[in-house]
Write a protein that holds these residues in place. Structure first.
Motif, PDB file in Angstrom:
ATOM      1  N   TYR A 154     -27.030  30.882 -33.029  1.00  0.00           N
ATOM      2  CA  TYR A 154     -28.268  30.710 -32.287  1.00  0.00           C
ATOM      3  C   TYR A 154     -28.484  31.894 -31.354  1.00  0.00           C
ATOM      4  CZ  TYR A 154     -29.383  25.827 -33.485  1.00  0.00           C
ATOM      5  OH  TYR A 154     -29.763  24.673 -34.119  1.00  0.00           O
ATOM      6  N   ASN A 155     -29.759  32.235 -31.142  1.00  0.00           N
ATOM      7  CA  ASN A 155     -30.048  33.321 -30.200  1.00  0.00           C
ATOM      8  C   ASN A 155     -30.084  32.785 -28.775  1.00  0.00           C
ATOM      9  OD1 ASN A 155     -32.669  32.216 -29.675  1.00  0.00           O
ATOM     10  ND2 ASN A 155     -33.515  33.308 -31.446  1.00  0.00           N
ATOM     11  N   SER A 156     -30.291  33.676 -27.827  1.00  0.00           N
ATOM     12  CA  SER A 156     -30.193  33.300 -26.415  1.00  0.00           C
ATOM     13  C   SER A 156     -31.268  32.292 -26.005  1.00  0.00           C
ATOM     14  CB  SER A 156     -30.272  34.551 -25.533  1.00  0.00           C
ATOM     15  OG  SER A 156     -29.120  35.352 -25.718  1.00  0.00           O
ATOM     16  N   ALA A 157     -32.482  32.426 -26.547  1.00  0.00           N
ATOM     17  CA  ALA A 157     -33.550  31.491 -26.194  1.00  0.00           C
ATOM     18  C   ALA A 157     -33.244  30.092 -26.714  1.00  0.00           C
ATOM     19  CB  ALA A 157     -34.881  31.983 -26.768  1.00  0.00           C
ATOM     20  N   GLN A 158     -32.731  29.996 -27.929  1.00  0.00           N
ATOM     21  CA  GLN A 158     -32.356  28.692 -28.476  1.00  0.00           C
ATOM     22  C   GLN A 158     -31.214  28.071 -27.678  1.00  0.00           C
ATOM     23  OE1 GLN A 158     -31.600  30.321 -32.437  1.00  0.00           O
ATOM     24  NE2 GLN A 158     -33.207  29.023 -33.287  1.00  0.00           N
ATOM     25  N   ARG A 159     -30.260  28.897 -27.319  1.00  0.00           N
ATOM     26  CA  ARG A 159     -29.106  28.415 -26.574  1.00  0.00           C
ATOM     27  C   ARG A 159     -29.523  27.913 -25.188  1.00  0.00           C
ATOM     28  NH1 ARG A 159     -26.717  32.729 -26.839  1.00  0.00           N
ATOM     29  NH2 ARG A 159     -26.684  33.345 -24.632  1.00  0.00           N
ATOM     30  N   LEU A 160     -30.460  28.591 -24.561  1.00  0.00           N
ATOM     31  CA  LEU A 160     -30.944  28.174 -23.252  1.00  0.00           C
ATOM     32  C   LEU A 160     -31.625  26.811 -23.328  1.00  0.00           C
ATOM     33  CD1 LEU A 160     -31.487  28.691 -20.260  1.00  0.00           C
ATOM     34  CD2 LEU A 160     -33.520  30.002 -20.924  1.00  0.00           C
ATOM     35  N   SER A 161     -32.394  26.575 -24.404  1.00  0.00           N
ATOM     36  CA  SER A 161     -33.049  25.272 -24.555  1.00  0.00           C
ATOM     37  C   SER A 161     -32.017  24.161 -24.691  1.00  0.00           C
ATOM     38  CB  SER A 161     -33.988  25.279 -25.772  1.00  0.00           C
ATOM     39  OG  SER A 161     -33.260  25.289 -26.991  1.00  0.00           O
ATOM     40  N   LEU A 162     -30.929  24.447 -25.396  1.00  0.00           N
ATOM     41  CA  LEU A 162     -29.855  23.467 -25.526  1.00  0.00           C
ATOM     42  C   LEU A 162     -29.185  23.202 -24.189  1.00  0.00           C
ATOM     43  CD1 LEU A 162     -28.082  24.415 -28.875  1.00  0.00           C
ATOM     44  CD2 LEU A 162     -28.956  22.164 -28.265  1.00  0.00           C
TER      45      LEU A 162
END
Length: 259
Positions: A154-162
């Motif tokens: 996952y990229n950083s934006a996806q990881r932040l949403s998680l």
């Protein structure tokens, strides 16, 4: 792999122990020499006296520190390990915090709640990898697959949403349990009586859409029960709990009784 750690907190503790089974933990560094020595002793590593004394021949350096410290750590360590793959373990910090300083950078983020008192079921813990270079991404993904059956790139934006979602699902949910315990403790009621309800709620939320599984007076729009609960909290002079109750009830009501 030959792996070193910066940090001795919960994530470093559990990750170092887990990786020790198949890899060599070389060094542990911390601002607290005592804590570094304690963790190093448990994972058959040595405690580094300073960042400048970190072994430059390692394959991987894992930065497991608070989010606010990551930028300072990569700035400090880069001159001593310019060619080493360096990752952080944060769910909310962008990989750019590393790549703007260090070329071989990545992320190794386990989505789990960590405490020193409880063991981790690594097999079912999702691990998210990201790297600036494709070869490093492959290495991190393979490393994660040794621990978990659930590995994602996952990229950083996806990881932040998680990570944000995890704050609601874990941190806020646990605080709700804390508030519930405060309420029953005040009346000398056994908190364990709520355990079956808590477990059933989590099971339902993981087996179906939480929106569909919502129950309670706010979902039904039962203003009489809401008023009764509010009066009870006022009588107990628990304005803090009353404010949370009112806010959450309002939001549930809007979601399920929008008109």
């Amino acid at each position: 792999m030959r792996i070193s750690f910066i940090g001795t907190g919960r994530v470093a503790h559990h990750l170092a122990h887990a990786l020790k089974a198949q890899h060599q933990i070389v060094q542990i560094y911390s601002r607290s020499a005592e804590r570094a020595a304690a963790l190093a002793d448990k994972v058959c590593a040595s405690a580094a006296a300073s960042m400048s004394s970190l072994d430059a021949t390692i394959d991987l350096l894992i930065i497991a520190v608070s989010d606010s410290s990551i930028a300072d750590v990569i700035q400090a360590v880069h001159p001593y390990l310019p060619n080493t793959l360096i990752v952080h373990t944060s769910g909310s910090t962008d990989i750019a915090k590393l790549t703007q300083v260090h070329e071989r950078a990545g992320v190794f983020y386990p989505l789990q709640t960590f405490s020193f008192e409880c063991e981790i079921d690594w097999t079912n813990t999702p691990i998210f990898t990201e790297a600036a270079q494709e070869q490093d991404l492959s290495r991190l993904t393979d490393l994660a697959a040794e621990l978990s059956q659930r590995v994602y790139q996952y990229n950083s934006a996806q990881r932040l949403s998680l990570h944000l979602a995890a704050v609601y699902a874990c941190n806020f949910a646990n605080y709700c349990y804390d508030m519930a315990k405060q309420i029953v403790d005040a009346k000398q009621v056994d908190f364990s009586l709520l355990y079956p309800l808590m477990l059933e709620t989590v099971q339902k939320a993981t087996q179906s859409d939480p929106e569909i599984m919502q129950t309670g007076p706010a979902m039904r729009g039962d203003q009489n029960i809401i008023a009764m609960h509010t009066a009870m909290l006022e009588q107990a002079r628990r304005n803090d709990l009353k404010e949370v109750y009112a806010l959450m009830s309002e939001q549930i009501l809007k979601r399920h009784q929008p008109f």
